[in-house]
Design an enzyme around this catalytic site. Structure first.
Site, short mmCIF file in Angstrom:
data_model
loop_
_atom_site.label_atom_id
_atom_site.label_comp_id
_atom_site.label_asym_id
_atom_site.label_seq_id
_atom_site.Cartn_x
_atom_site.Cartn_y
_atom_site.Cartn_z
N ASN A 1 0.92 -0.97 -0.24
CA ASN A 1 0.34 0.04 0.09
C ASN A 1 0.79 1.36 0.34
OD1 ASN A 1 0.25 -2.12 2.20
ND2 ASN A 1 -0.44 0.21 3.56
N GLN B 1 -4.89 -3.81 -2.36
CA GLN B 1 -4.34 -2.91 -2.81
C GLN B 1 -4.05 -3.70 -4.42
OE1 GLN B 1 -4.39 0.14 -2.20
NE2 GLN B 1 -4.22 0.25 -0.35
N CYS C 1 1.66 7.26 13.36
CA CYS C 1 1.26 7.94 15.51
C CYS C 1 1.90 7.00 16.02
CB CYS C 1 0.00 8.61 15.34
SG CYS C 1 -0.14 10.62 14.95
N HIS D 1 -13.60 -0.26 -0.89
CA HIS D 1 -13.81 1.06 -1.21
C HIS D 1 -11.94 1.17 -1.41
CE1 HIS D 1 -10.96 1.60 2.24
NE2 HIS D 1 -11.28 0.78 3.22
N1 PLP Z 1 -4.83 -4.78 3.46
C1 PLP Z 1 -4.28 -3.48 3.07
C2 PLP Z 1 -3.01 -3.62 1.84
C3 PLP Z 1 -5.04 -2.09 3.04
O1 PLP Z 1 -4.13 -1.20 2.17
C4 PLP Z 1 -6.21 -1.66 3.56
C5 PLP Z 1 -6.46 -0.75 3.70
O2 PLP Z 1 -5.46 0.31 4.23
C6 PLP Z 1 -6.21 -3.11 4.34
C7 PLP Z 1 -5.98 -4.44 4.65
C8 PLP Z 1 -7.65 -3.14 5.24
O3 PLP Z 1 -8.76 -2.66 4.58
P1 PLP Z 1 -10.20 -2.24 5.32
O4 PLP Z 1 -10.19 -0.60 5.07
O5 PLP Z 1 -11.36 -2.12 4.07
O6 PLP Z 1 -10.42 -2.77 6.65
#
Ligand code: PLP
Length: 376
Positions: free
Chosen positions: A148, A176, A321, A198
């Site tokens: 990500n 991602q 943080c 999302h």
């Molecule tokens: N895994 C990755 C690589 C993500 O980037 C995210 C969200 O930022 C998640 C899991 C978590 O997904 P959710 O926001 O639907 O709980």
């Protein structure tokens, strides 16, 4: 008007998804477990969404378990797959999302946990995978398909071959990569995959586990036995419907969106590289088409984020943080990036709604900022 360049954090909801969702709030609000016709209508909508999501990842609809998002899907995929198994070890990459890292950490009382190595380019090292697998059978390996922060794509199919050859289990968080790359459950070869709505222009609060039915997946939430007894709780029908429509859209426009995102990123990076003191993370790795993670020498990431925000440009910083202060990104630390450079990290992640003109605005501001700084 603001310019939103934080699409790896979340994407705007596609109009088509919202449109499809609204009737499930207004008219078709019945519980999908109800036997009456209104309940059956809600059930049919979930089943259609299951087909749409399965189709996006080249899986069968019976392999999809809807959850409340990527976080819960990671929890279910990992804790639920090791629950009934004889378990010696879990191998996990150091660049995983906290919803993987923390679940794995919570299992430390049951088995040993091995943290794999990543290269300076942010790619999990094959050598550390070989070393981890050597002589083992009762293990789970979790490696995400694309990171990500850096966008670096991991050779998961290769790792899956190795894991399957010795009888281990492999999970991949593809949150991602979904909608940006052609994610294929069959050819990736993993036993479990995590998806989230999302990040593909669907709603928040919905995700899924895709699983190979050969493994003994057990629920982590107990109750009414929805989702084949693997995820109890009344289904979030409208969100599932929106996720389904977003998945269908993503599949339809995969090539076109890849091209658009890559054009934006290349335009941005070509000009970014002209700025003195720029460090581009994972530059040489195979990366998602939409992600640029960089640092400008002498400028702290949080400060840059705030300065951009004041111009109406929304990006993410690489630091997180901690309990008392800002911590450098765990991804950059794993890549061996020094703390000062890591604290300067800023992530720009493009989305389908972004334009070349918006990239120009960002570049102009960065150039202006660095020239002011260097003239001081
Ligand atoms: N895994 C990755 C690589 C993500 O980037 C995210 C969200 O930022 C998640 C899991 C978590 O997904 P959710 O926001 O639907 O709980």
């Amino acid at each position: 008007m603001t310019i939103y360049f934080d699409n790896n954090a979340t994407t705007p909801l596609a109009a088509e998804a919202l449109e499809a969702m609204l009737p499930y709030y207004k008219e078709f609000y019945a519980n999908p477990s109800s036997i009456h016709s209104a309940g059956r209508k809600a059930r049919d909508a979930i089943n259609l969404a299951r087909e749409q999501v399965a189709s996006l990842v080249h899986a069968h609809s019976s392999q999809i378990i809807f959850t409340s998002g990527g976080t819960e899907a990671n929890n279910l995929a990992i804790a639920g797959s090791v629950s009934g198994m004889e378990l010696d070890d879990i191998g996990v990459s150091p660049i995983e999302h906290p919803s993987v890292r923390d679940v794995v950490r919570s299992l430390k009382s049951r088995c040993s946990v091995t943290e794999l190595k990543v290269s300076q380019q942010g790619v999990v090292s094959e050598e550390s995978i070989n070393k981890f697998i050597d002589g083992k059978h009762n293990f789970l390996l979790s490696v995400m398909l694309a990171n990500n922060e850096t966008g670096a794509v991991q050779p998961v199919a290769n790792f899956a071959d190795k894991v399957r050859a010795v009888g281990g289990i492999i999970h991949s968080d593809v949150v991602q990569a979904l909608g940006k790359l052609d994610v294929n459950f069959e050819t990736l070869g993993v036993h479990l995959m995590t998806l989230s709505g999302h990040k593909i222009y669907g709603p928040k609060g919905v995700g899924a586990v895709v699983y190979d039915k050969a493994i003994d997946l057990r629920p982590i939430l107990l109750g009414g036995g929805q989702e084949k007894k693997l995820r109890s709780g009344t289904e979030n029908v409208a969100a599932i419907v929106g996720f389904g429509v977003a998945a269908e859209l993503a599949k339809k426009r995969l090539n076109e969106s890849y091209k658009h995102l890559l054009e934006l990123r290349e335009k941005f990076e070509t000009q970014l590289k002209d700025i003195p003191g720029i460090v581009l993370f994972a530059e040489d790795a195979d990366r998602l088409p939409n992600t640029t993670f960089f640092s400008l020498k002498g400028i702290d990431g949080e400060t840059l984020l705030m300065q951009l925000d004041m111009q109406g440009i929304e990006v993410a910083s690489g630091s997180a943080c901690g309990s008392t202060n800002l911590q450098p990104s765990h991804v950059l630390s794993a890549m061996g990036i020094d703390e000062v450079t890591a604290m300067g990290a800023v992530r720009v992640s493009f989305g389908l709604q972004n334009t070349a003109r918006e990239v120009d605005v960002l570049i102009d501001f960065l150039k202006q900022l660095t020239s002011i700084k260097s003239s001081h």
